[in-house]
Structure formats: structure tokens, C-alpha cells
Design a protein around this motif. Structure first.
Motif, PDB file in Angstrom:
ATOM      1  N   ASN A  10       0.918  -1.340  -0.177  1.00 17.59           N
ATOM      2  CA  ASN A  10      -0.078   0.036  -0.092  1.00 17.59           C
ATOM      3  C   ASN A  10       0.820   1.228   0.085  1.00 17.59           C
ATOM      4  N   GLY A  11       0.861   2.295  -0.882  1.00 20.00           N
ATOM      5  CA  GLY A  11       1.450   3.423  -1.023  1.00 20.00           C
ATOM      6  C   GLY A  11       2.833   3.190  -1.824  1.00 20.00           C
ATOM      7  N   LEU A  12       2.930   2.105  -2.393  1.00 17.60           N
ATOM      8  CA  LEU A  12       4.146   2.107  -3.511  1.00 17.60           C
ATOM      9  C   LEU A  12       3.920   2.078  -4.737  1.00 17.60           C
ATOM     10  N   GLU A  13       4.946   2.701  -5.451  1.00 15.27           N
ATOM     11  CA  GLU A  13       4.642   2.895  -6.859  1.00 15.27           C
ATOM     12  C   GLU A  13       4.585   1.525  -7.780  1.00 15.27           C
ATOM     13  N   LEU A  14       3.390   1.136  -7.966  1.00 17.51           N
ATOM     14  CA  LEU A  14       3.163  -0.500  -8.558  1.00 17.51           C
ATOM     15  C   LEU A  14       3.103  -0.199  -9.916  1.00 17.51           C
ATOM     16  N   HIS A  15       2.468   0.904 -10.621  1.00 13.94           N
ATOM     17  CA  HIS A  15       2.383   0.993 -12.136  1.00 13.94           C
ATOM     18  C   HIS A  15       3.613   1.748 -12.675  1.00 13.94           C
ATOM     19  N   LEU A  16       4.386   0.906 -13.188  1.00  9.79           N
ATOM     20  CA  LEU A  16       5.721   1.289 -13.599  1.00  9.79           C
ATOM     21  C   LEU A  16       5.486   2.120 -14.960  1.00  9.79           C
ATOM     22  N   LYS A  17       6.674   3.023 -15.346  1.00 12.06           N
ATOM     23  CA  LYS A  17       6.554   3.810 -16.526  1.00 12.06           C
ATOM     24  C   LYS A  17       7.013   2.603 -17.665  1.00 12.06           C
ATOM     25  N   GLU A  18       6.552   2.879 -18.956  1.00  9.36           N
ATOM     26  CA  GLU A  18       6.903   2.257 -19.994  1.00  9.36           C
ATOM     27  C   GLU A  18       8.165   3.192 -20.854  1.00  9.36           C
TER      28      GLU A  18
ATOM     29  N   GLN B 240      21.858   4.229  -0.477  1.00  7.74           N
ATOM     30  CA  GLN B 240      23.474   4.235  -0.757  1.00  7.74           C
ATOM     31  C   GLN B 240      23.824   5.543  -1.492  1.00  7.74           C
ATOM     32  N   GLY B 241      22.913   6.406  -1.671  1.00  8.21           N
ATOM     33  CA  GLY B 241      22.885   7.635  -2.493  1.00  8.21           C
ATOM     34  C   GLY B 241      22.863   7.563  -4.201  1.00  8.21           C
ATOM     35  N   TYR B 242      22.035   6.595  -4.280  1.00  8.90           N
ATOM     36  CA  TYR B 242      21.544   6.522  -5.748  1.00  8.90           C
ATOM     37  C   TYR B 242      20.302   7.044  -6.232  1.00  8.90           C
ATOM     38  N   LYS B 243      19.794   7.586  -7.318  1.00 10.11           N
ATOM     39  CA  LYS B 243      18.785   7.886  -7.849  1.00 10.11           C
ATOM     40  C   LYS B 243      18.348   6.525  -8.683  1.00 10.11           C
ATOM     41  N   ALA B 244      17.531   5.857  -8.315  1.00 13.76           N
ATOM     42  CA  ALA B 244      17.071   4.533  -8.889  1.00 13.76           C
ATOM     43  C   ALA B 244      15.556   4.550  -9.276  1.00 13.76           C
ATOM     44  N   ALA B 245      15.342   3.657 -10.256  1.00 10.32           N
ATOM     45  CA  ALA B 245      14.003   3.485 -10.887  1.00 10.32           C
ATOM     46  C   ALA B 245      13.912   2.134 -11.518  1.00 10.32           C
ATOM     47  N   LEU B 246      12.411   1.891 -11.681  1.00 10.51           N
ATOM     48  CA  LEU B 246      12.260   0.648 -12.237  1.00 10.51           C
ATOM     49  C   LEU B 246      11.249   1.053 -13.641  1.00 10.51           C
ATOM     50  N   GLN B 247      11.296   0.524 -14.576  1.00  9.55           N
ATOM     51  CA  GLN B 247      10.674   0.569 -15.782  1.00  9.55           C
ATOM     52  C   GLN B 247      10.429  -0.654 -16.527  1.00  9.55           C
ATOM     53  N   TYR B 248       9.379  -0.613 -17.493  1.00  8.52           N
ATOM     54  CA  TYR B 248       9.381  -1.614 -18.389  1.00  8.52           C
ATOM     55  C   TYR B 248       9.861  -1.231 -19.679  1.00  8.52           C
ATOM     56  N   TYR B 249      11.005  -2.078 -20.078  1.00 13.81           N
ATOM     57  CA  TYR B 249      12.106  -1.801 -21.044  1.00 13.81           C
ATOM     58  C   TYR B 249      11.573  -2.684 -22.260  1.00 13.81           C
ATOM     59  N   THR B 250      10.614  -3.252 -22.306  1.00 12.26           N
ATOM     60  CA  THR B 250      10.113  -4.172 -23.656  1.00 12.26           C
ATOM     61  C   THR B 250       8.786  -4.552 -23.414  1.00 12.26           C
TER      62      THR B 250
ATOM     63  N   LEU C  98       8.331 -11.855 -20.552  1.00 10.49           N
ATOM     64  CA  LEU C  98       7.602 -11.759 -19.592  1.00 10.49           C
ATOM     65  C   LEU C  98       8.451 -11.251 -18.274  1.00 10.49           C
ATOM     66  N   GLU C  99       9.617 -11.379 -18.506  1.00  8.05           N
ATOM     67  CA  GLU C  99      10.437 -10.592 -17.480  1.00  8.05           C
ATOM     68  C   GLU C  99      11.082  -9.214 -18.205  1.00  8.05           C
ATOM     69  N   ASN C 100      10.206  -8.154 -18.050  1.00  9.44           N
ATOM     70  CA  ASN C 100      10.516  -7.175 -18.833  1.00  9.44           C
ATOM     71  C   ASN C 100      10.573  -5.890 -18.049  1.00  9.44           C
ATOM     72  N   VAL C 101      11.086  -5.977 -16.720  1.00  4.08           N
ATOM     73  CA  VAL C 101      11.300  -4.831 -15.727  1.00  4.08           C
ATOM     74  C   VAL C 101      12.873  -4.594 -15.698  1.00  4.08           C
ATOM     75  N   LEU C 102      13.266  -3.413 -16.090  1.00  4.73           N
ATOM     76  CA  LEU C 102      14.643  -3.107 -16.026  1.00  4.73           C
ATOM     77  C   LEU C 102      15.102  -1.921 -14.776  1.00  4.73           C
ATOM     78  N   LEU C 103      15.988  -2.383 -14.091  1.00  6.63           N
ATOM     79  CA  LEU C 103      16.331  -1.536 -12.799  1.00  6.63           C
ATOM     80  C   LEU C 103      17.441  -0.858 -13.420  1.00  6.63           C
ATOM     81  N   THR C 104      17.411   0.633 -13.107  1.00  7.69           N
ATOM     82  CA  THR C 104      18.434   1.641 -13.527  1.00  7.69           C
ATOM     83  C   THR C 104      18.797   2.557 -12.046  1.00  7.69           C
ATOM     84  N   ALA C 105      20.237   3.063 -11.955  1.00 13.20           N
ATOM     85  CA  ALA C 105      20.471   3.647 -10.858  1.00 13.20           C
ATOM     86  C   ALA C 105      21.451   4.541 -11.457  1.00 13.20           C
ATOM     87  N   VAL C 106      21.862   5.710 -10.888  1.00 17.56           N
ATOM     88  CA  VAL C 106      22.747   6.737 -11.187  1.00 17.56           C
ATOM     89  C   VAL C 106      22.930   7.407  -9.794  1.00 17.56           C
ATOM     90  N   PRO C 107      24.169   7.865  -9.572  1.00 17.19           N
ATOM     91  CA  PRO C 107      24.299   8.713  -8.410  1.00 17.19           C
ATOM     92  C   PRO C 107      23.462   9.956  -8.281  1.00 17.19           C
TER      93      PRO C 107
END
Length: 461
Positions: free
Chosen positions: A117-125, A426-436, A442-451
């Protein structure tokens, strides 16, 4: 047997062995135990019983046997990325999901929804592409399977370009590299860029590697045959020498391997693991200094932090059912929402419902995830999963296919959110998105992180 061939009959294949024995012998070296010559006896090798050796030559053989324990490389540090193992936290015996009662299962689902509850569950494509793969994508010789992998690799590169991670004087570390296809396309994308290094981390011996295709002088490919759990990047000679910013990448990095890779990059690599004396610093301030500008004025002095930078992380996630509480980087997040190792165990199993635990989609999942870049056990994992999880009786009578899919996705997002919070701490700007598209994988989620930009120190004037 055929003339000049081994006389051993292989029952499983219903034919004689086709190996060529030594002159004067009836059997090849593999099946030589079936005959005794001059009272010499063949016995199974104690290091690997799949092959045999003459008993009187055992000691000589043990010194050169391919299965012998080889010297550890300098970058091997036992369990450096394994995480803290609190044995008291982990129950001795885990009850299978299929053994739970309907009430127990309902309780787990209530806990799952409350924690989510309260988490961002709808990822950006964010389905992108890259010009480096356009020719291959348009090649009609590529079949459907190859086309799917190319689309995924193109999107990963597109996301890397958007984060400004494709640049000169960098070291790309591909975790779970397999044949090394992802690094290959990164190299193609950086054809006219100088000083690019590639480290391909893979614990298994891999056939049909593409490393040999890279002959240009400006890029260097090196394989590290080591489990990520024991990899200390600080001690890899090329990183000690070159002092390049690191970009961690991976395509379908299975389960716990993702957590091991994250810890390898943002913990063991950004702290001094080789015993050098330095003043301890808070985690956030240390992580804030991990990104180093790719262009450095000539003659400028480097600091210890400059030597060990992590410019970014781009990992396509996979196989949440293979996660492990011991290695999981999001344990603090789970505890903060009232969950522990028991709930984690069940959520990781339930996560399979999102892909290959739903009966009618099982075969589709196996087809789309039969990755050419993975080791041979990928399809095996999925088949095991479909047999164990899709057949759980209380679930079939209680939830529809769509409800199970929704709960499986929720489990995946909850586990991934723990990883995001870990990276943020740890000091990163991290995100999840659908990359395909799901039709591609079916495993179509990409984790990205930059400082995190707010934590990168401004240059002094």
C-alpha cells in the motif's frame, strides 16, 4: 562396433561408443575400465567420477585433472558480497507453498497488500532502441527468438544512452554475461570511442562466446570466471591500473545474482577491501562521490574515491523465485513494513505466478525466456517452477488466473522496491521501468540507478 571404434555399447543411445581407442586397445579412455591390460585397473576419478583413470597413475592424474581445485584469482574474496547471514533469522524448515491452508494463504495475501500500500506499482513504460542494433533488427535471417533478444538489447542500450552511460573512458562490467552478447552491442555502439574496457563476469564455462569478435584496439574484453558472491572489483588488475568509472550491466540477472551484483558495486567496490588505511565516511557521503566525470583535465590529481567510481547500474531483472533472504539487499525495507524471512520465502515463490505459474501461460513463459545469453539451466528453472507452484491445490480453488497473476506481479514489485530503497540509501537515484513488451519477454522490468544529483559535489571554481 565400427572398425577402429570403441567396443563399449551405450545403452541410453542404443549404439556403440564412437570414440577412437588407443592403438592395440578395444576401449577408449572413458570406457577403459571395461578391460584390464597387464593387470592395470581403471577406477573413477575421485575429483570427478564421470571419468576414469588407471589406478597406478592416480597421483599423476590428480595433479593435472581439469576438475582439480585451481588457484583462486586475486579478485576472489570469500563471501564479500554475500550479505550478513543471521542464522537465527532463518527458519530451519520452510513449509512448501502448496502445503499452506487457505487461511494461511489468505493471511499472506493480506500482508502482501498491506505492505504494498502506497508503493509505486504502475511502472513507466520506457521501450527504447539504439541505432547500433538497427541493421541486426532489420536482418530477415534472424529468427523470432533472436529478434526478441535483439529488441531487449536495443532497449537496454537505449536506456543506457538516455542516462548518459555510453561514453569514453569507462569500464562496463556485465554480470551473468553468458556469451557476452550485451557487452558486444555496447562495444558496437561505442566503436569510435576511446579507452573502453569490458569485464564479463560468469561463473560457468560458456560455449560460443562472442568475445573473439572484438579486435579493435580501443576496447579490451576480459572474462572473470567467478561467482559474483566472491568478486572484489577493487582487486581486478585492469581496474586497479586504469582507474575507470564503472557501469554495471546485466540482461536477465537471475534472482539472488542481482542482489549480489548490487552489493558488489555499491558496497564492496566503493569501500576499501584491500586493507588500505583510510578514514571511514558515512555511507551516503561516500556513495555521493561515486560518479566521476568521464573527462578529467590532464595532470589533475585523483583521490581514493576517484579510483573506485560507479557511474551507473542497468540490470534487466529476472527469476524473483530464485531470490534468497541471506543475500537480499532489501531486508531492512521488509522489516520496516512488518515482514521477515518467512514472508519473503512465500512471496518469492508466489512471484512465479506473474510469469510461468499460471497454467496456460507456462509454455509461453518458457519460450520467451529461453535466453541465448543465459546458462543452460534457465529453462530448467522455469519447468521446475511450473510443476511445483502451478499445482498448489489451495490456490487453484481460491484464486482465478488473473488474480494469481496480479498477486505474482505484486510480489515482484515488493521485492524490487526493497532494492530501490537500498540503492537510495546508498546515495543513488534508482528507478524501475518496463523496457520491452510482455510479448517479447515476460521478465520485462529494467532496474536503473545513477548517483543522486543532489549528492554529487559541485565543482569548485
Amino acid at each position: 562396433p565400427e572398425p577402429g571404434r570403441c567396443a563399449h555399447f551405450v545403452l541410453r543411445k542404443r549404439r556403440f561408443c564412437r570414440m577412437i581407442p588407443a592403438p592395440g586397445r578395444r576401449f577408449c579412455g572413458e570406457h577403459g575400465h571395461e578391460e584390464e591390460q597387464n593387470d592395470r585397473k581403471r577406477i573413477p576419478c575421485p575429483l570427478d567420477p564421470k571419468h576414469t583413470v588407471y589406478e597406478d597413475q592416480l597421483q599423476k592424474h590428480l595433479k593435472k585433472c581439469n576438475s582439480r581445485e585451481k588457484p583462486k584469482p586475486v579478485y576472489f574474496v570469500q563471501d564479500i558480497n554475500a550479505g550478513l547471514k543471521d542464522v537465527a533469522e532463518i527458519p530451519e524448515k520452510q513449509v512448501p507453498l502448496s502445503s499452506l491452508s487457505i487461511e494461511e494463504l489468505q493471511n499472506l495475501i493480506v500482508k502482501l497488500k498491506k505492505a504494498s500500500n502506497g508503493l509505486e506499482l504502475h511502472l513507466k513504460e520506457q521501450i527504447l532502441s539504439h541505432q547500433a542494433l538497427q541493421e541486426a533488427l532489420n536482418d530477415p535471417k534472424n529468427g523470432e527468438s533472436a529478434f526478441k533478444h535483439l529488441k531487449q538489447q536495443a532497449s537496454i542500450l537505449g536506456n543506457m544512452e538516455k542516462l548518459h552511460l555510453l561514453g569514453p573512458r569507462r569500464c562496463f562490467v556485465e554480470f551473468g554475461a553468458g556469451r557476452g552478447k550485451l557487452s558486444h552491442w555496447v562495444d558496437v555502439a561505442l566503436q569510435n570511442v576511446e579507452s573502453v574496457q569490458f569485464l564479463l563476469v560468469e561463473r560457468a564455462t560458456t560455449r560460443f562466446k562472442v568475445d573473439g569478435k572484438h579486435k579493435r584496439r580501443d576496447s579490451t574484453f576480459e572474462r572473470l570466471q567467478v561467482d559474483i558472491q566472491h568478486l572484489c572489483l577493487n582487486k581486478v588488475p585492469i581496474l586497479e591500473k586504469k582507474k575507470l568509472p564503472v557501469v554495471g550491466i546485466g540482461k536477465h540477472l537471475c534472482g539472488a545474482a542481482t542482489d549480489l551484483a548490487l552489493r558488489c558495486l555499491v558496497e564492496s567496490y566503493t569501500t576499501c577491501c584491500d586493507g588500505e588505511d583510510e578514514e571511514p565516511a558515512p555511507k551516503r557521503s561516500r556513495a555521493a562521490q561515486t560518479e566521476v566525470a568521464p573527462h578529467r583535465p590532464a595532470g589533475s590529481e585523483s583521490t581514493m574515491e576517484d579510483h573506485k567510481p560507479v557511474a551507473g547500474i542497468v540490470i534487466a531483472l529476472c527469476c524473483h523465485h530464485k531470490c534468497d533472504w541471506t543475500h537480499y539487499v532489501g531486508r531492512e525495507f521488509f522489516k520496516s513494513v512488518g515482514l521477515g524471512p518467512v514472508e519473503f520465502h512465500y512471496f518469492q515463490r508466489m512471484s512465479s505466478w506473474a510469469t510461468c505459474g499460471m497454467g496456460e501461460t507456462t509454455s509461453k513463459a518458457s519460450t520467451s525466456e529461453d535466453s541465448e545469453d543465459q546458462t543452460d539451466d534457465t529453462e530448467e528453472h522455469e519447468q521446475t517452477l511450473s510443476r511445483t507452484e502451478s499445482g498448489s491445490d489451495p490456490v487453484q480453488g481460491m484464486l482465478s488466473v488473473e488474480e494469481r497473476k496480479e498477486i505474482g506481479c505484486l510480489c515482484k514489485r515488493l521485492i524490487d522496491h526493497g532494492r530501490i530503497e537500498y540503492l537510495q540509501q546508498q546515495g543513488y537515484k534508482a528507478a524501475l521501468q518496463y523496457y520491452t513488451e510482455s510479448a517479447v519477454s515476460l521478465e520485462n522490468v529494467l532496474l536503473t540507478a545513477v548517483p543522486s544529483p543532489s549528492l554529487i559535489p559541485e565543482p569548485t571554481i
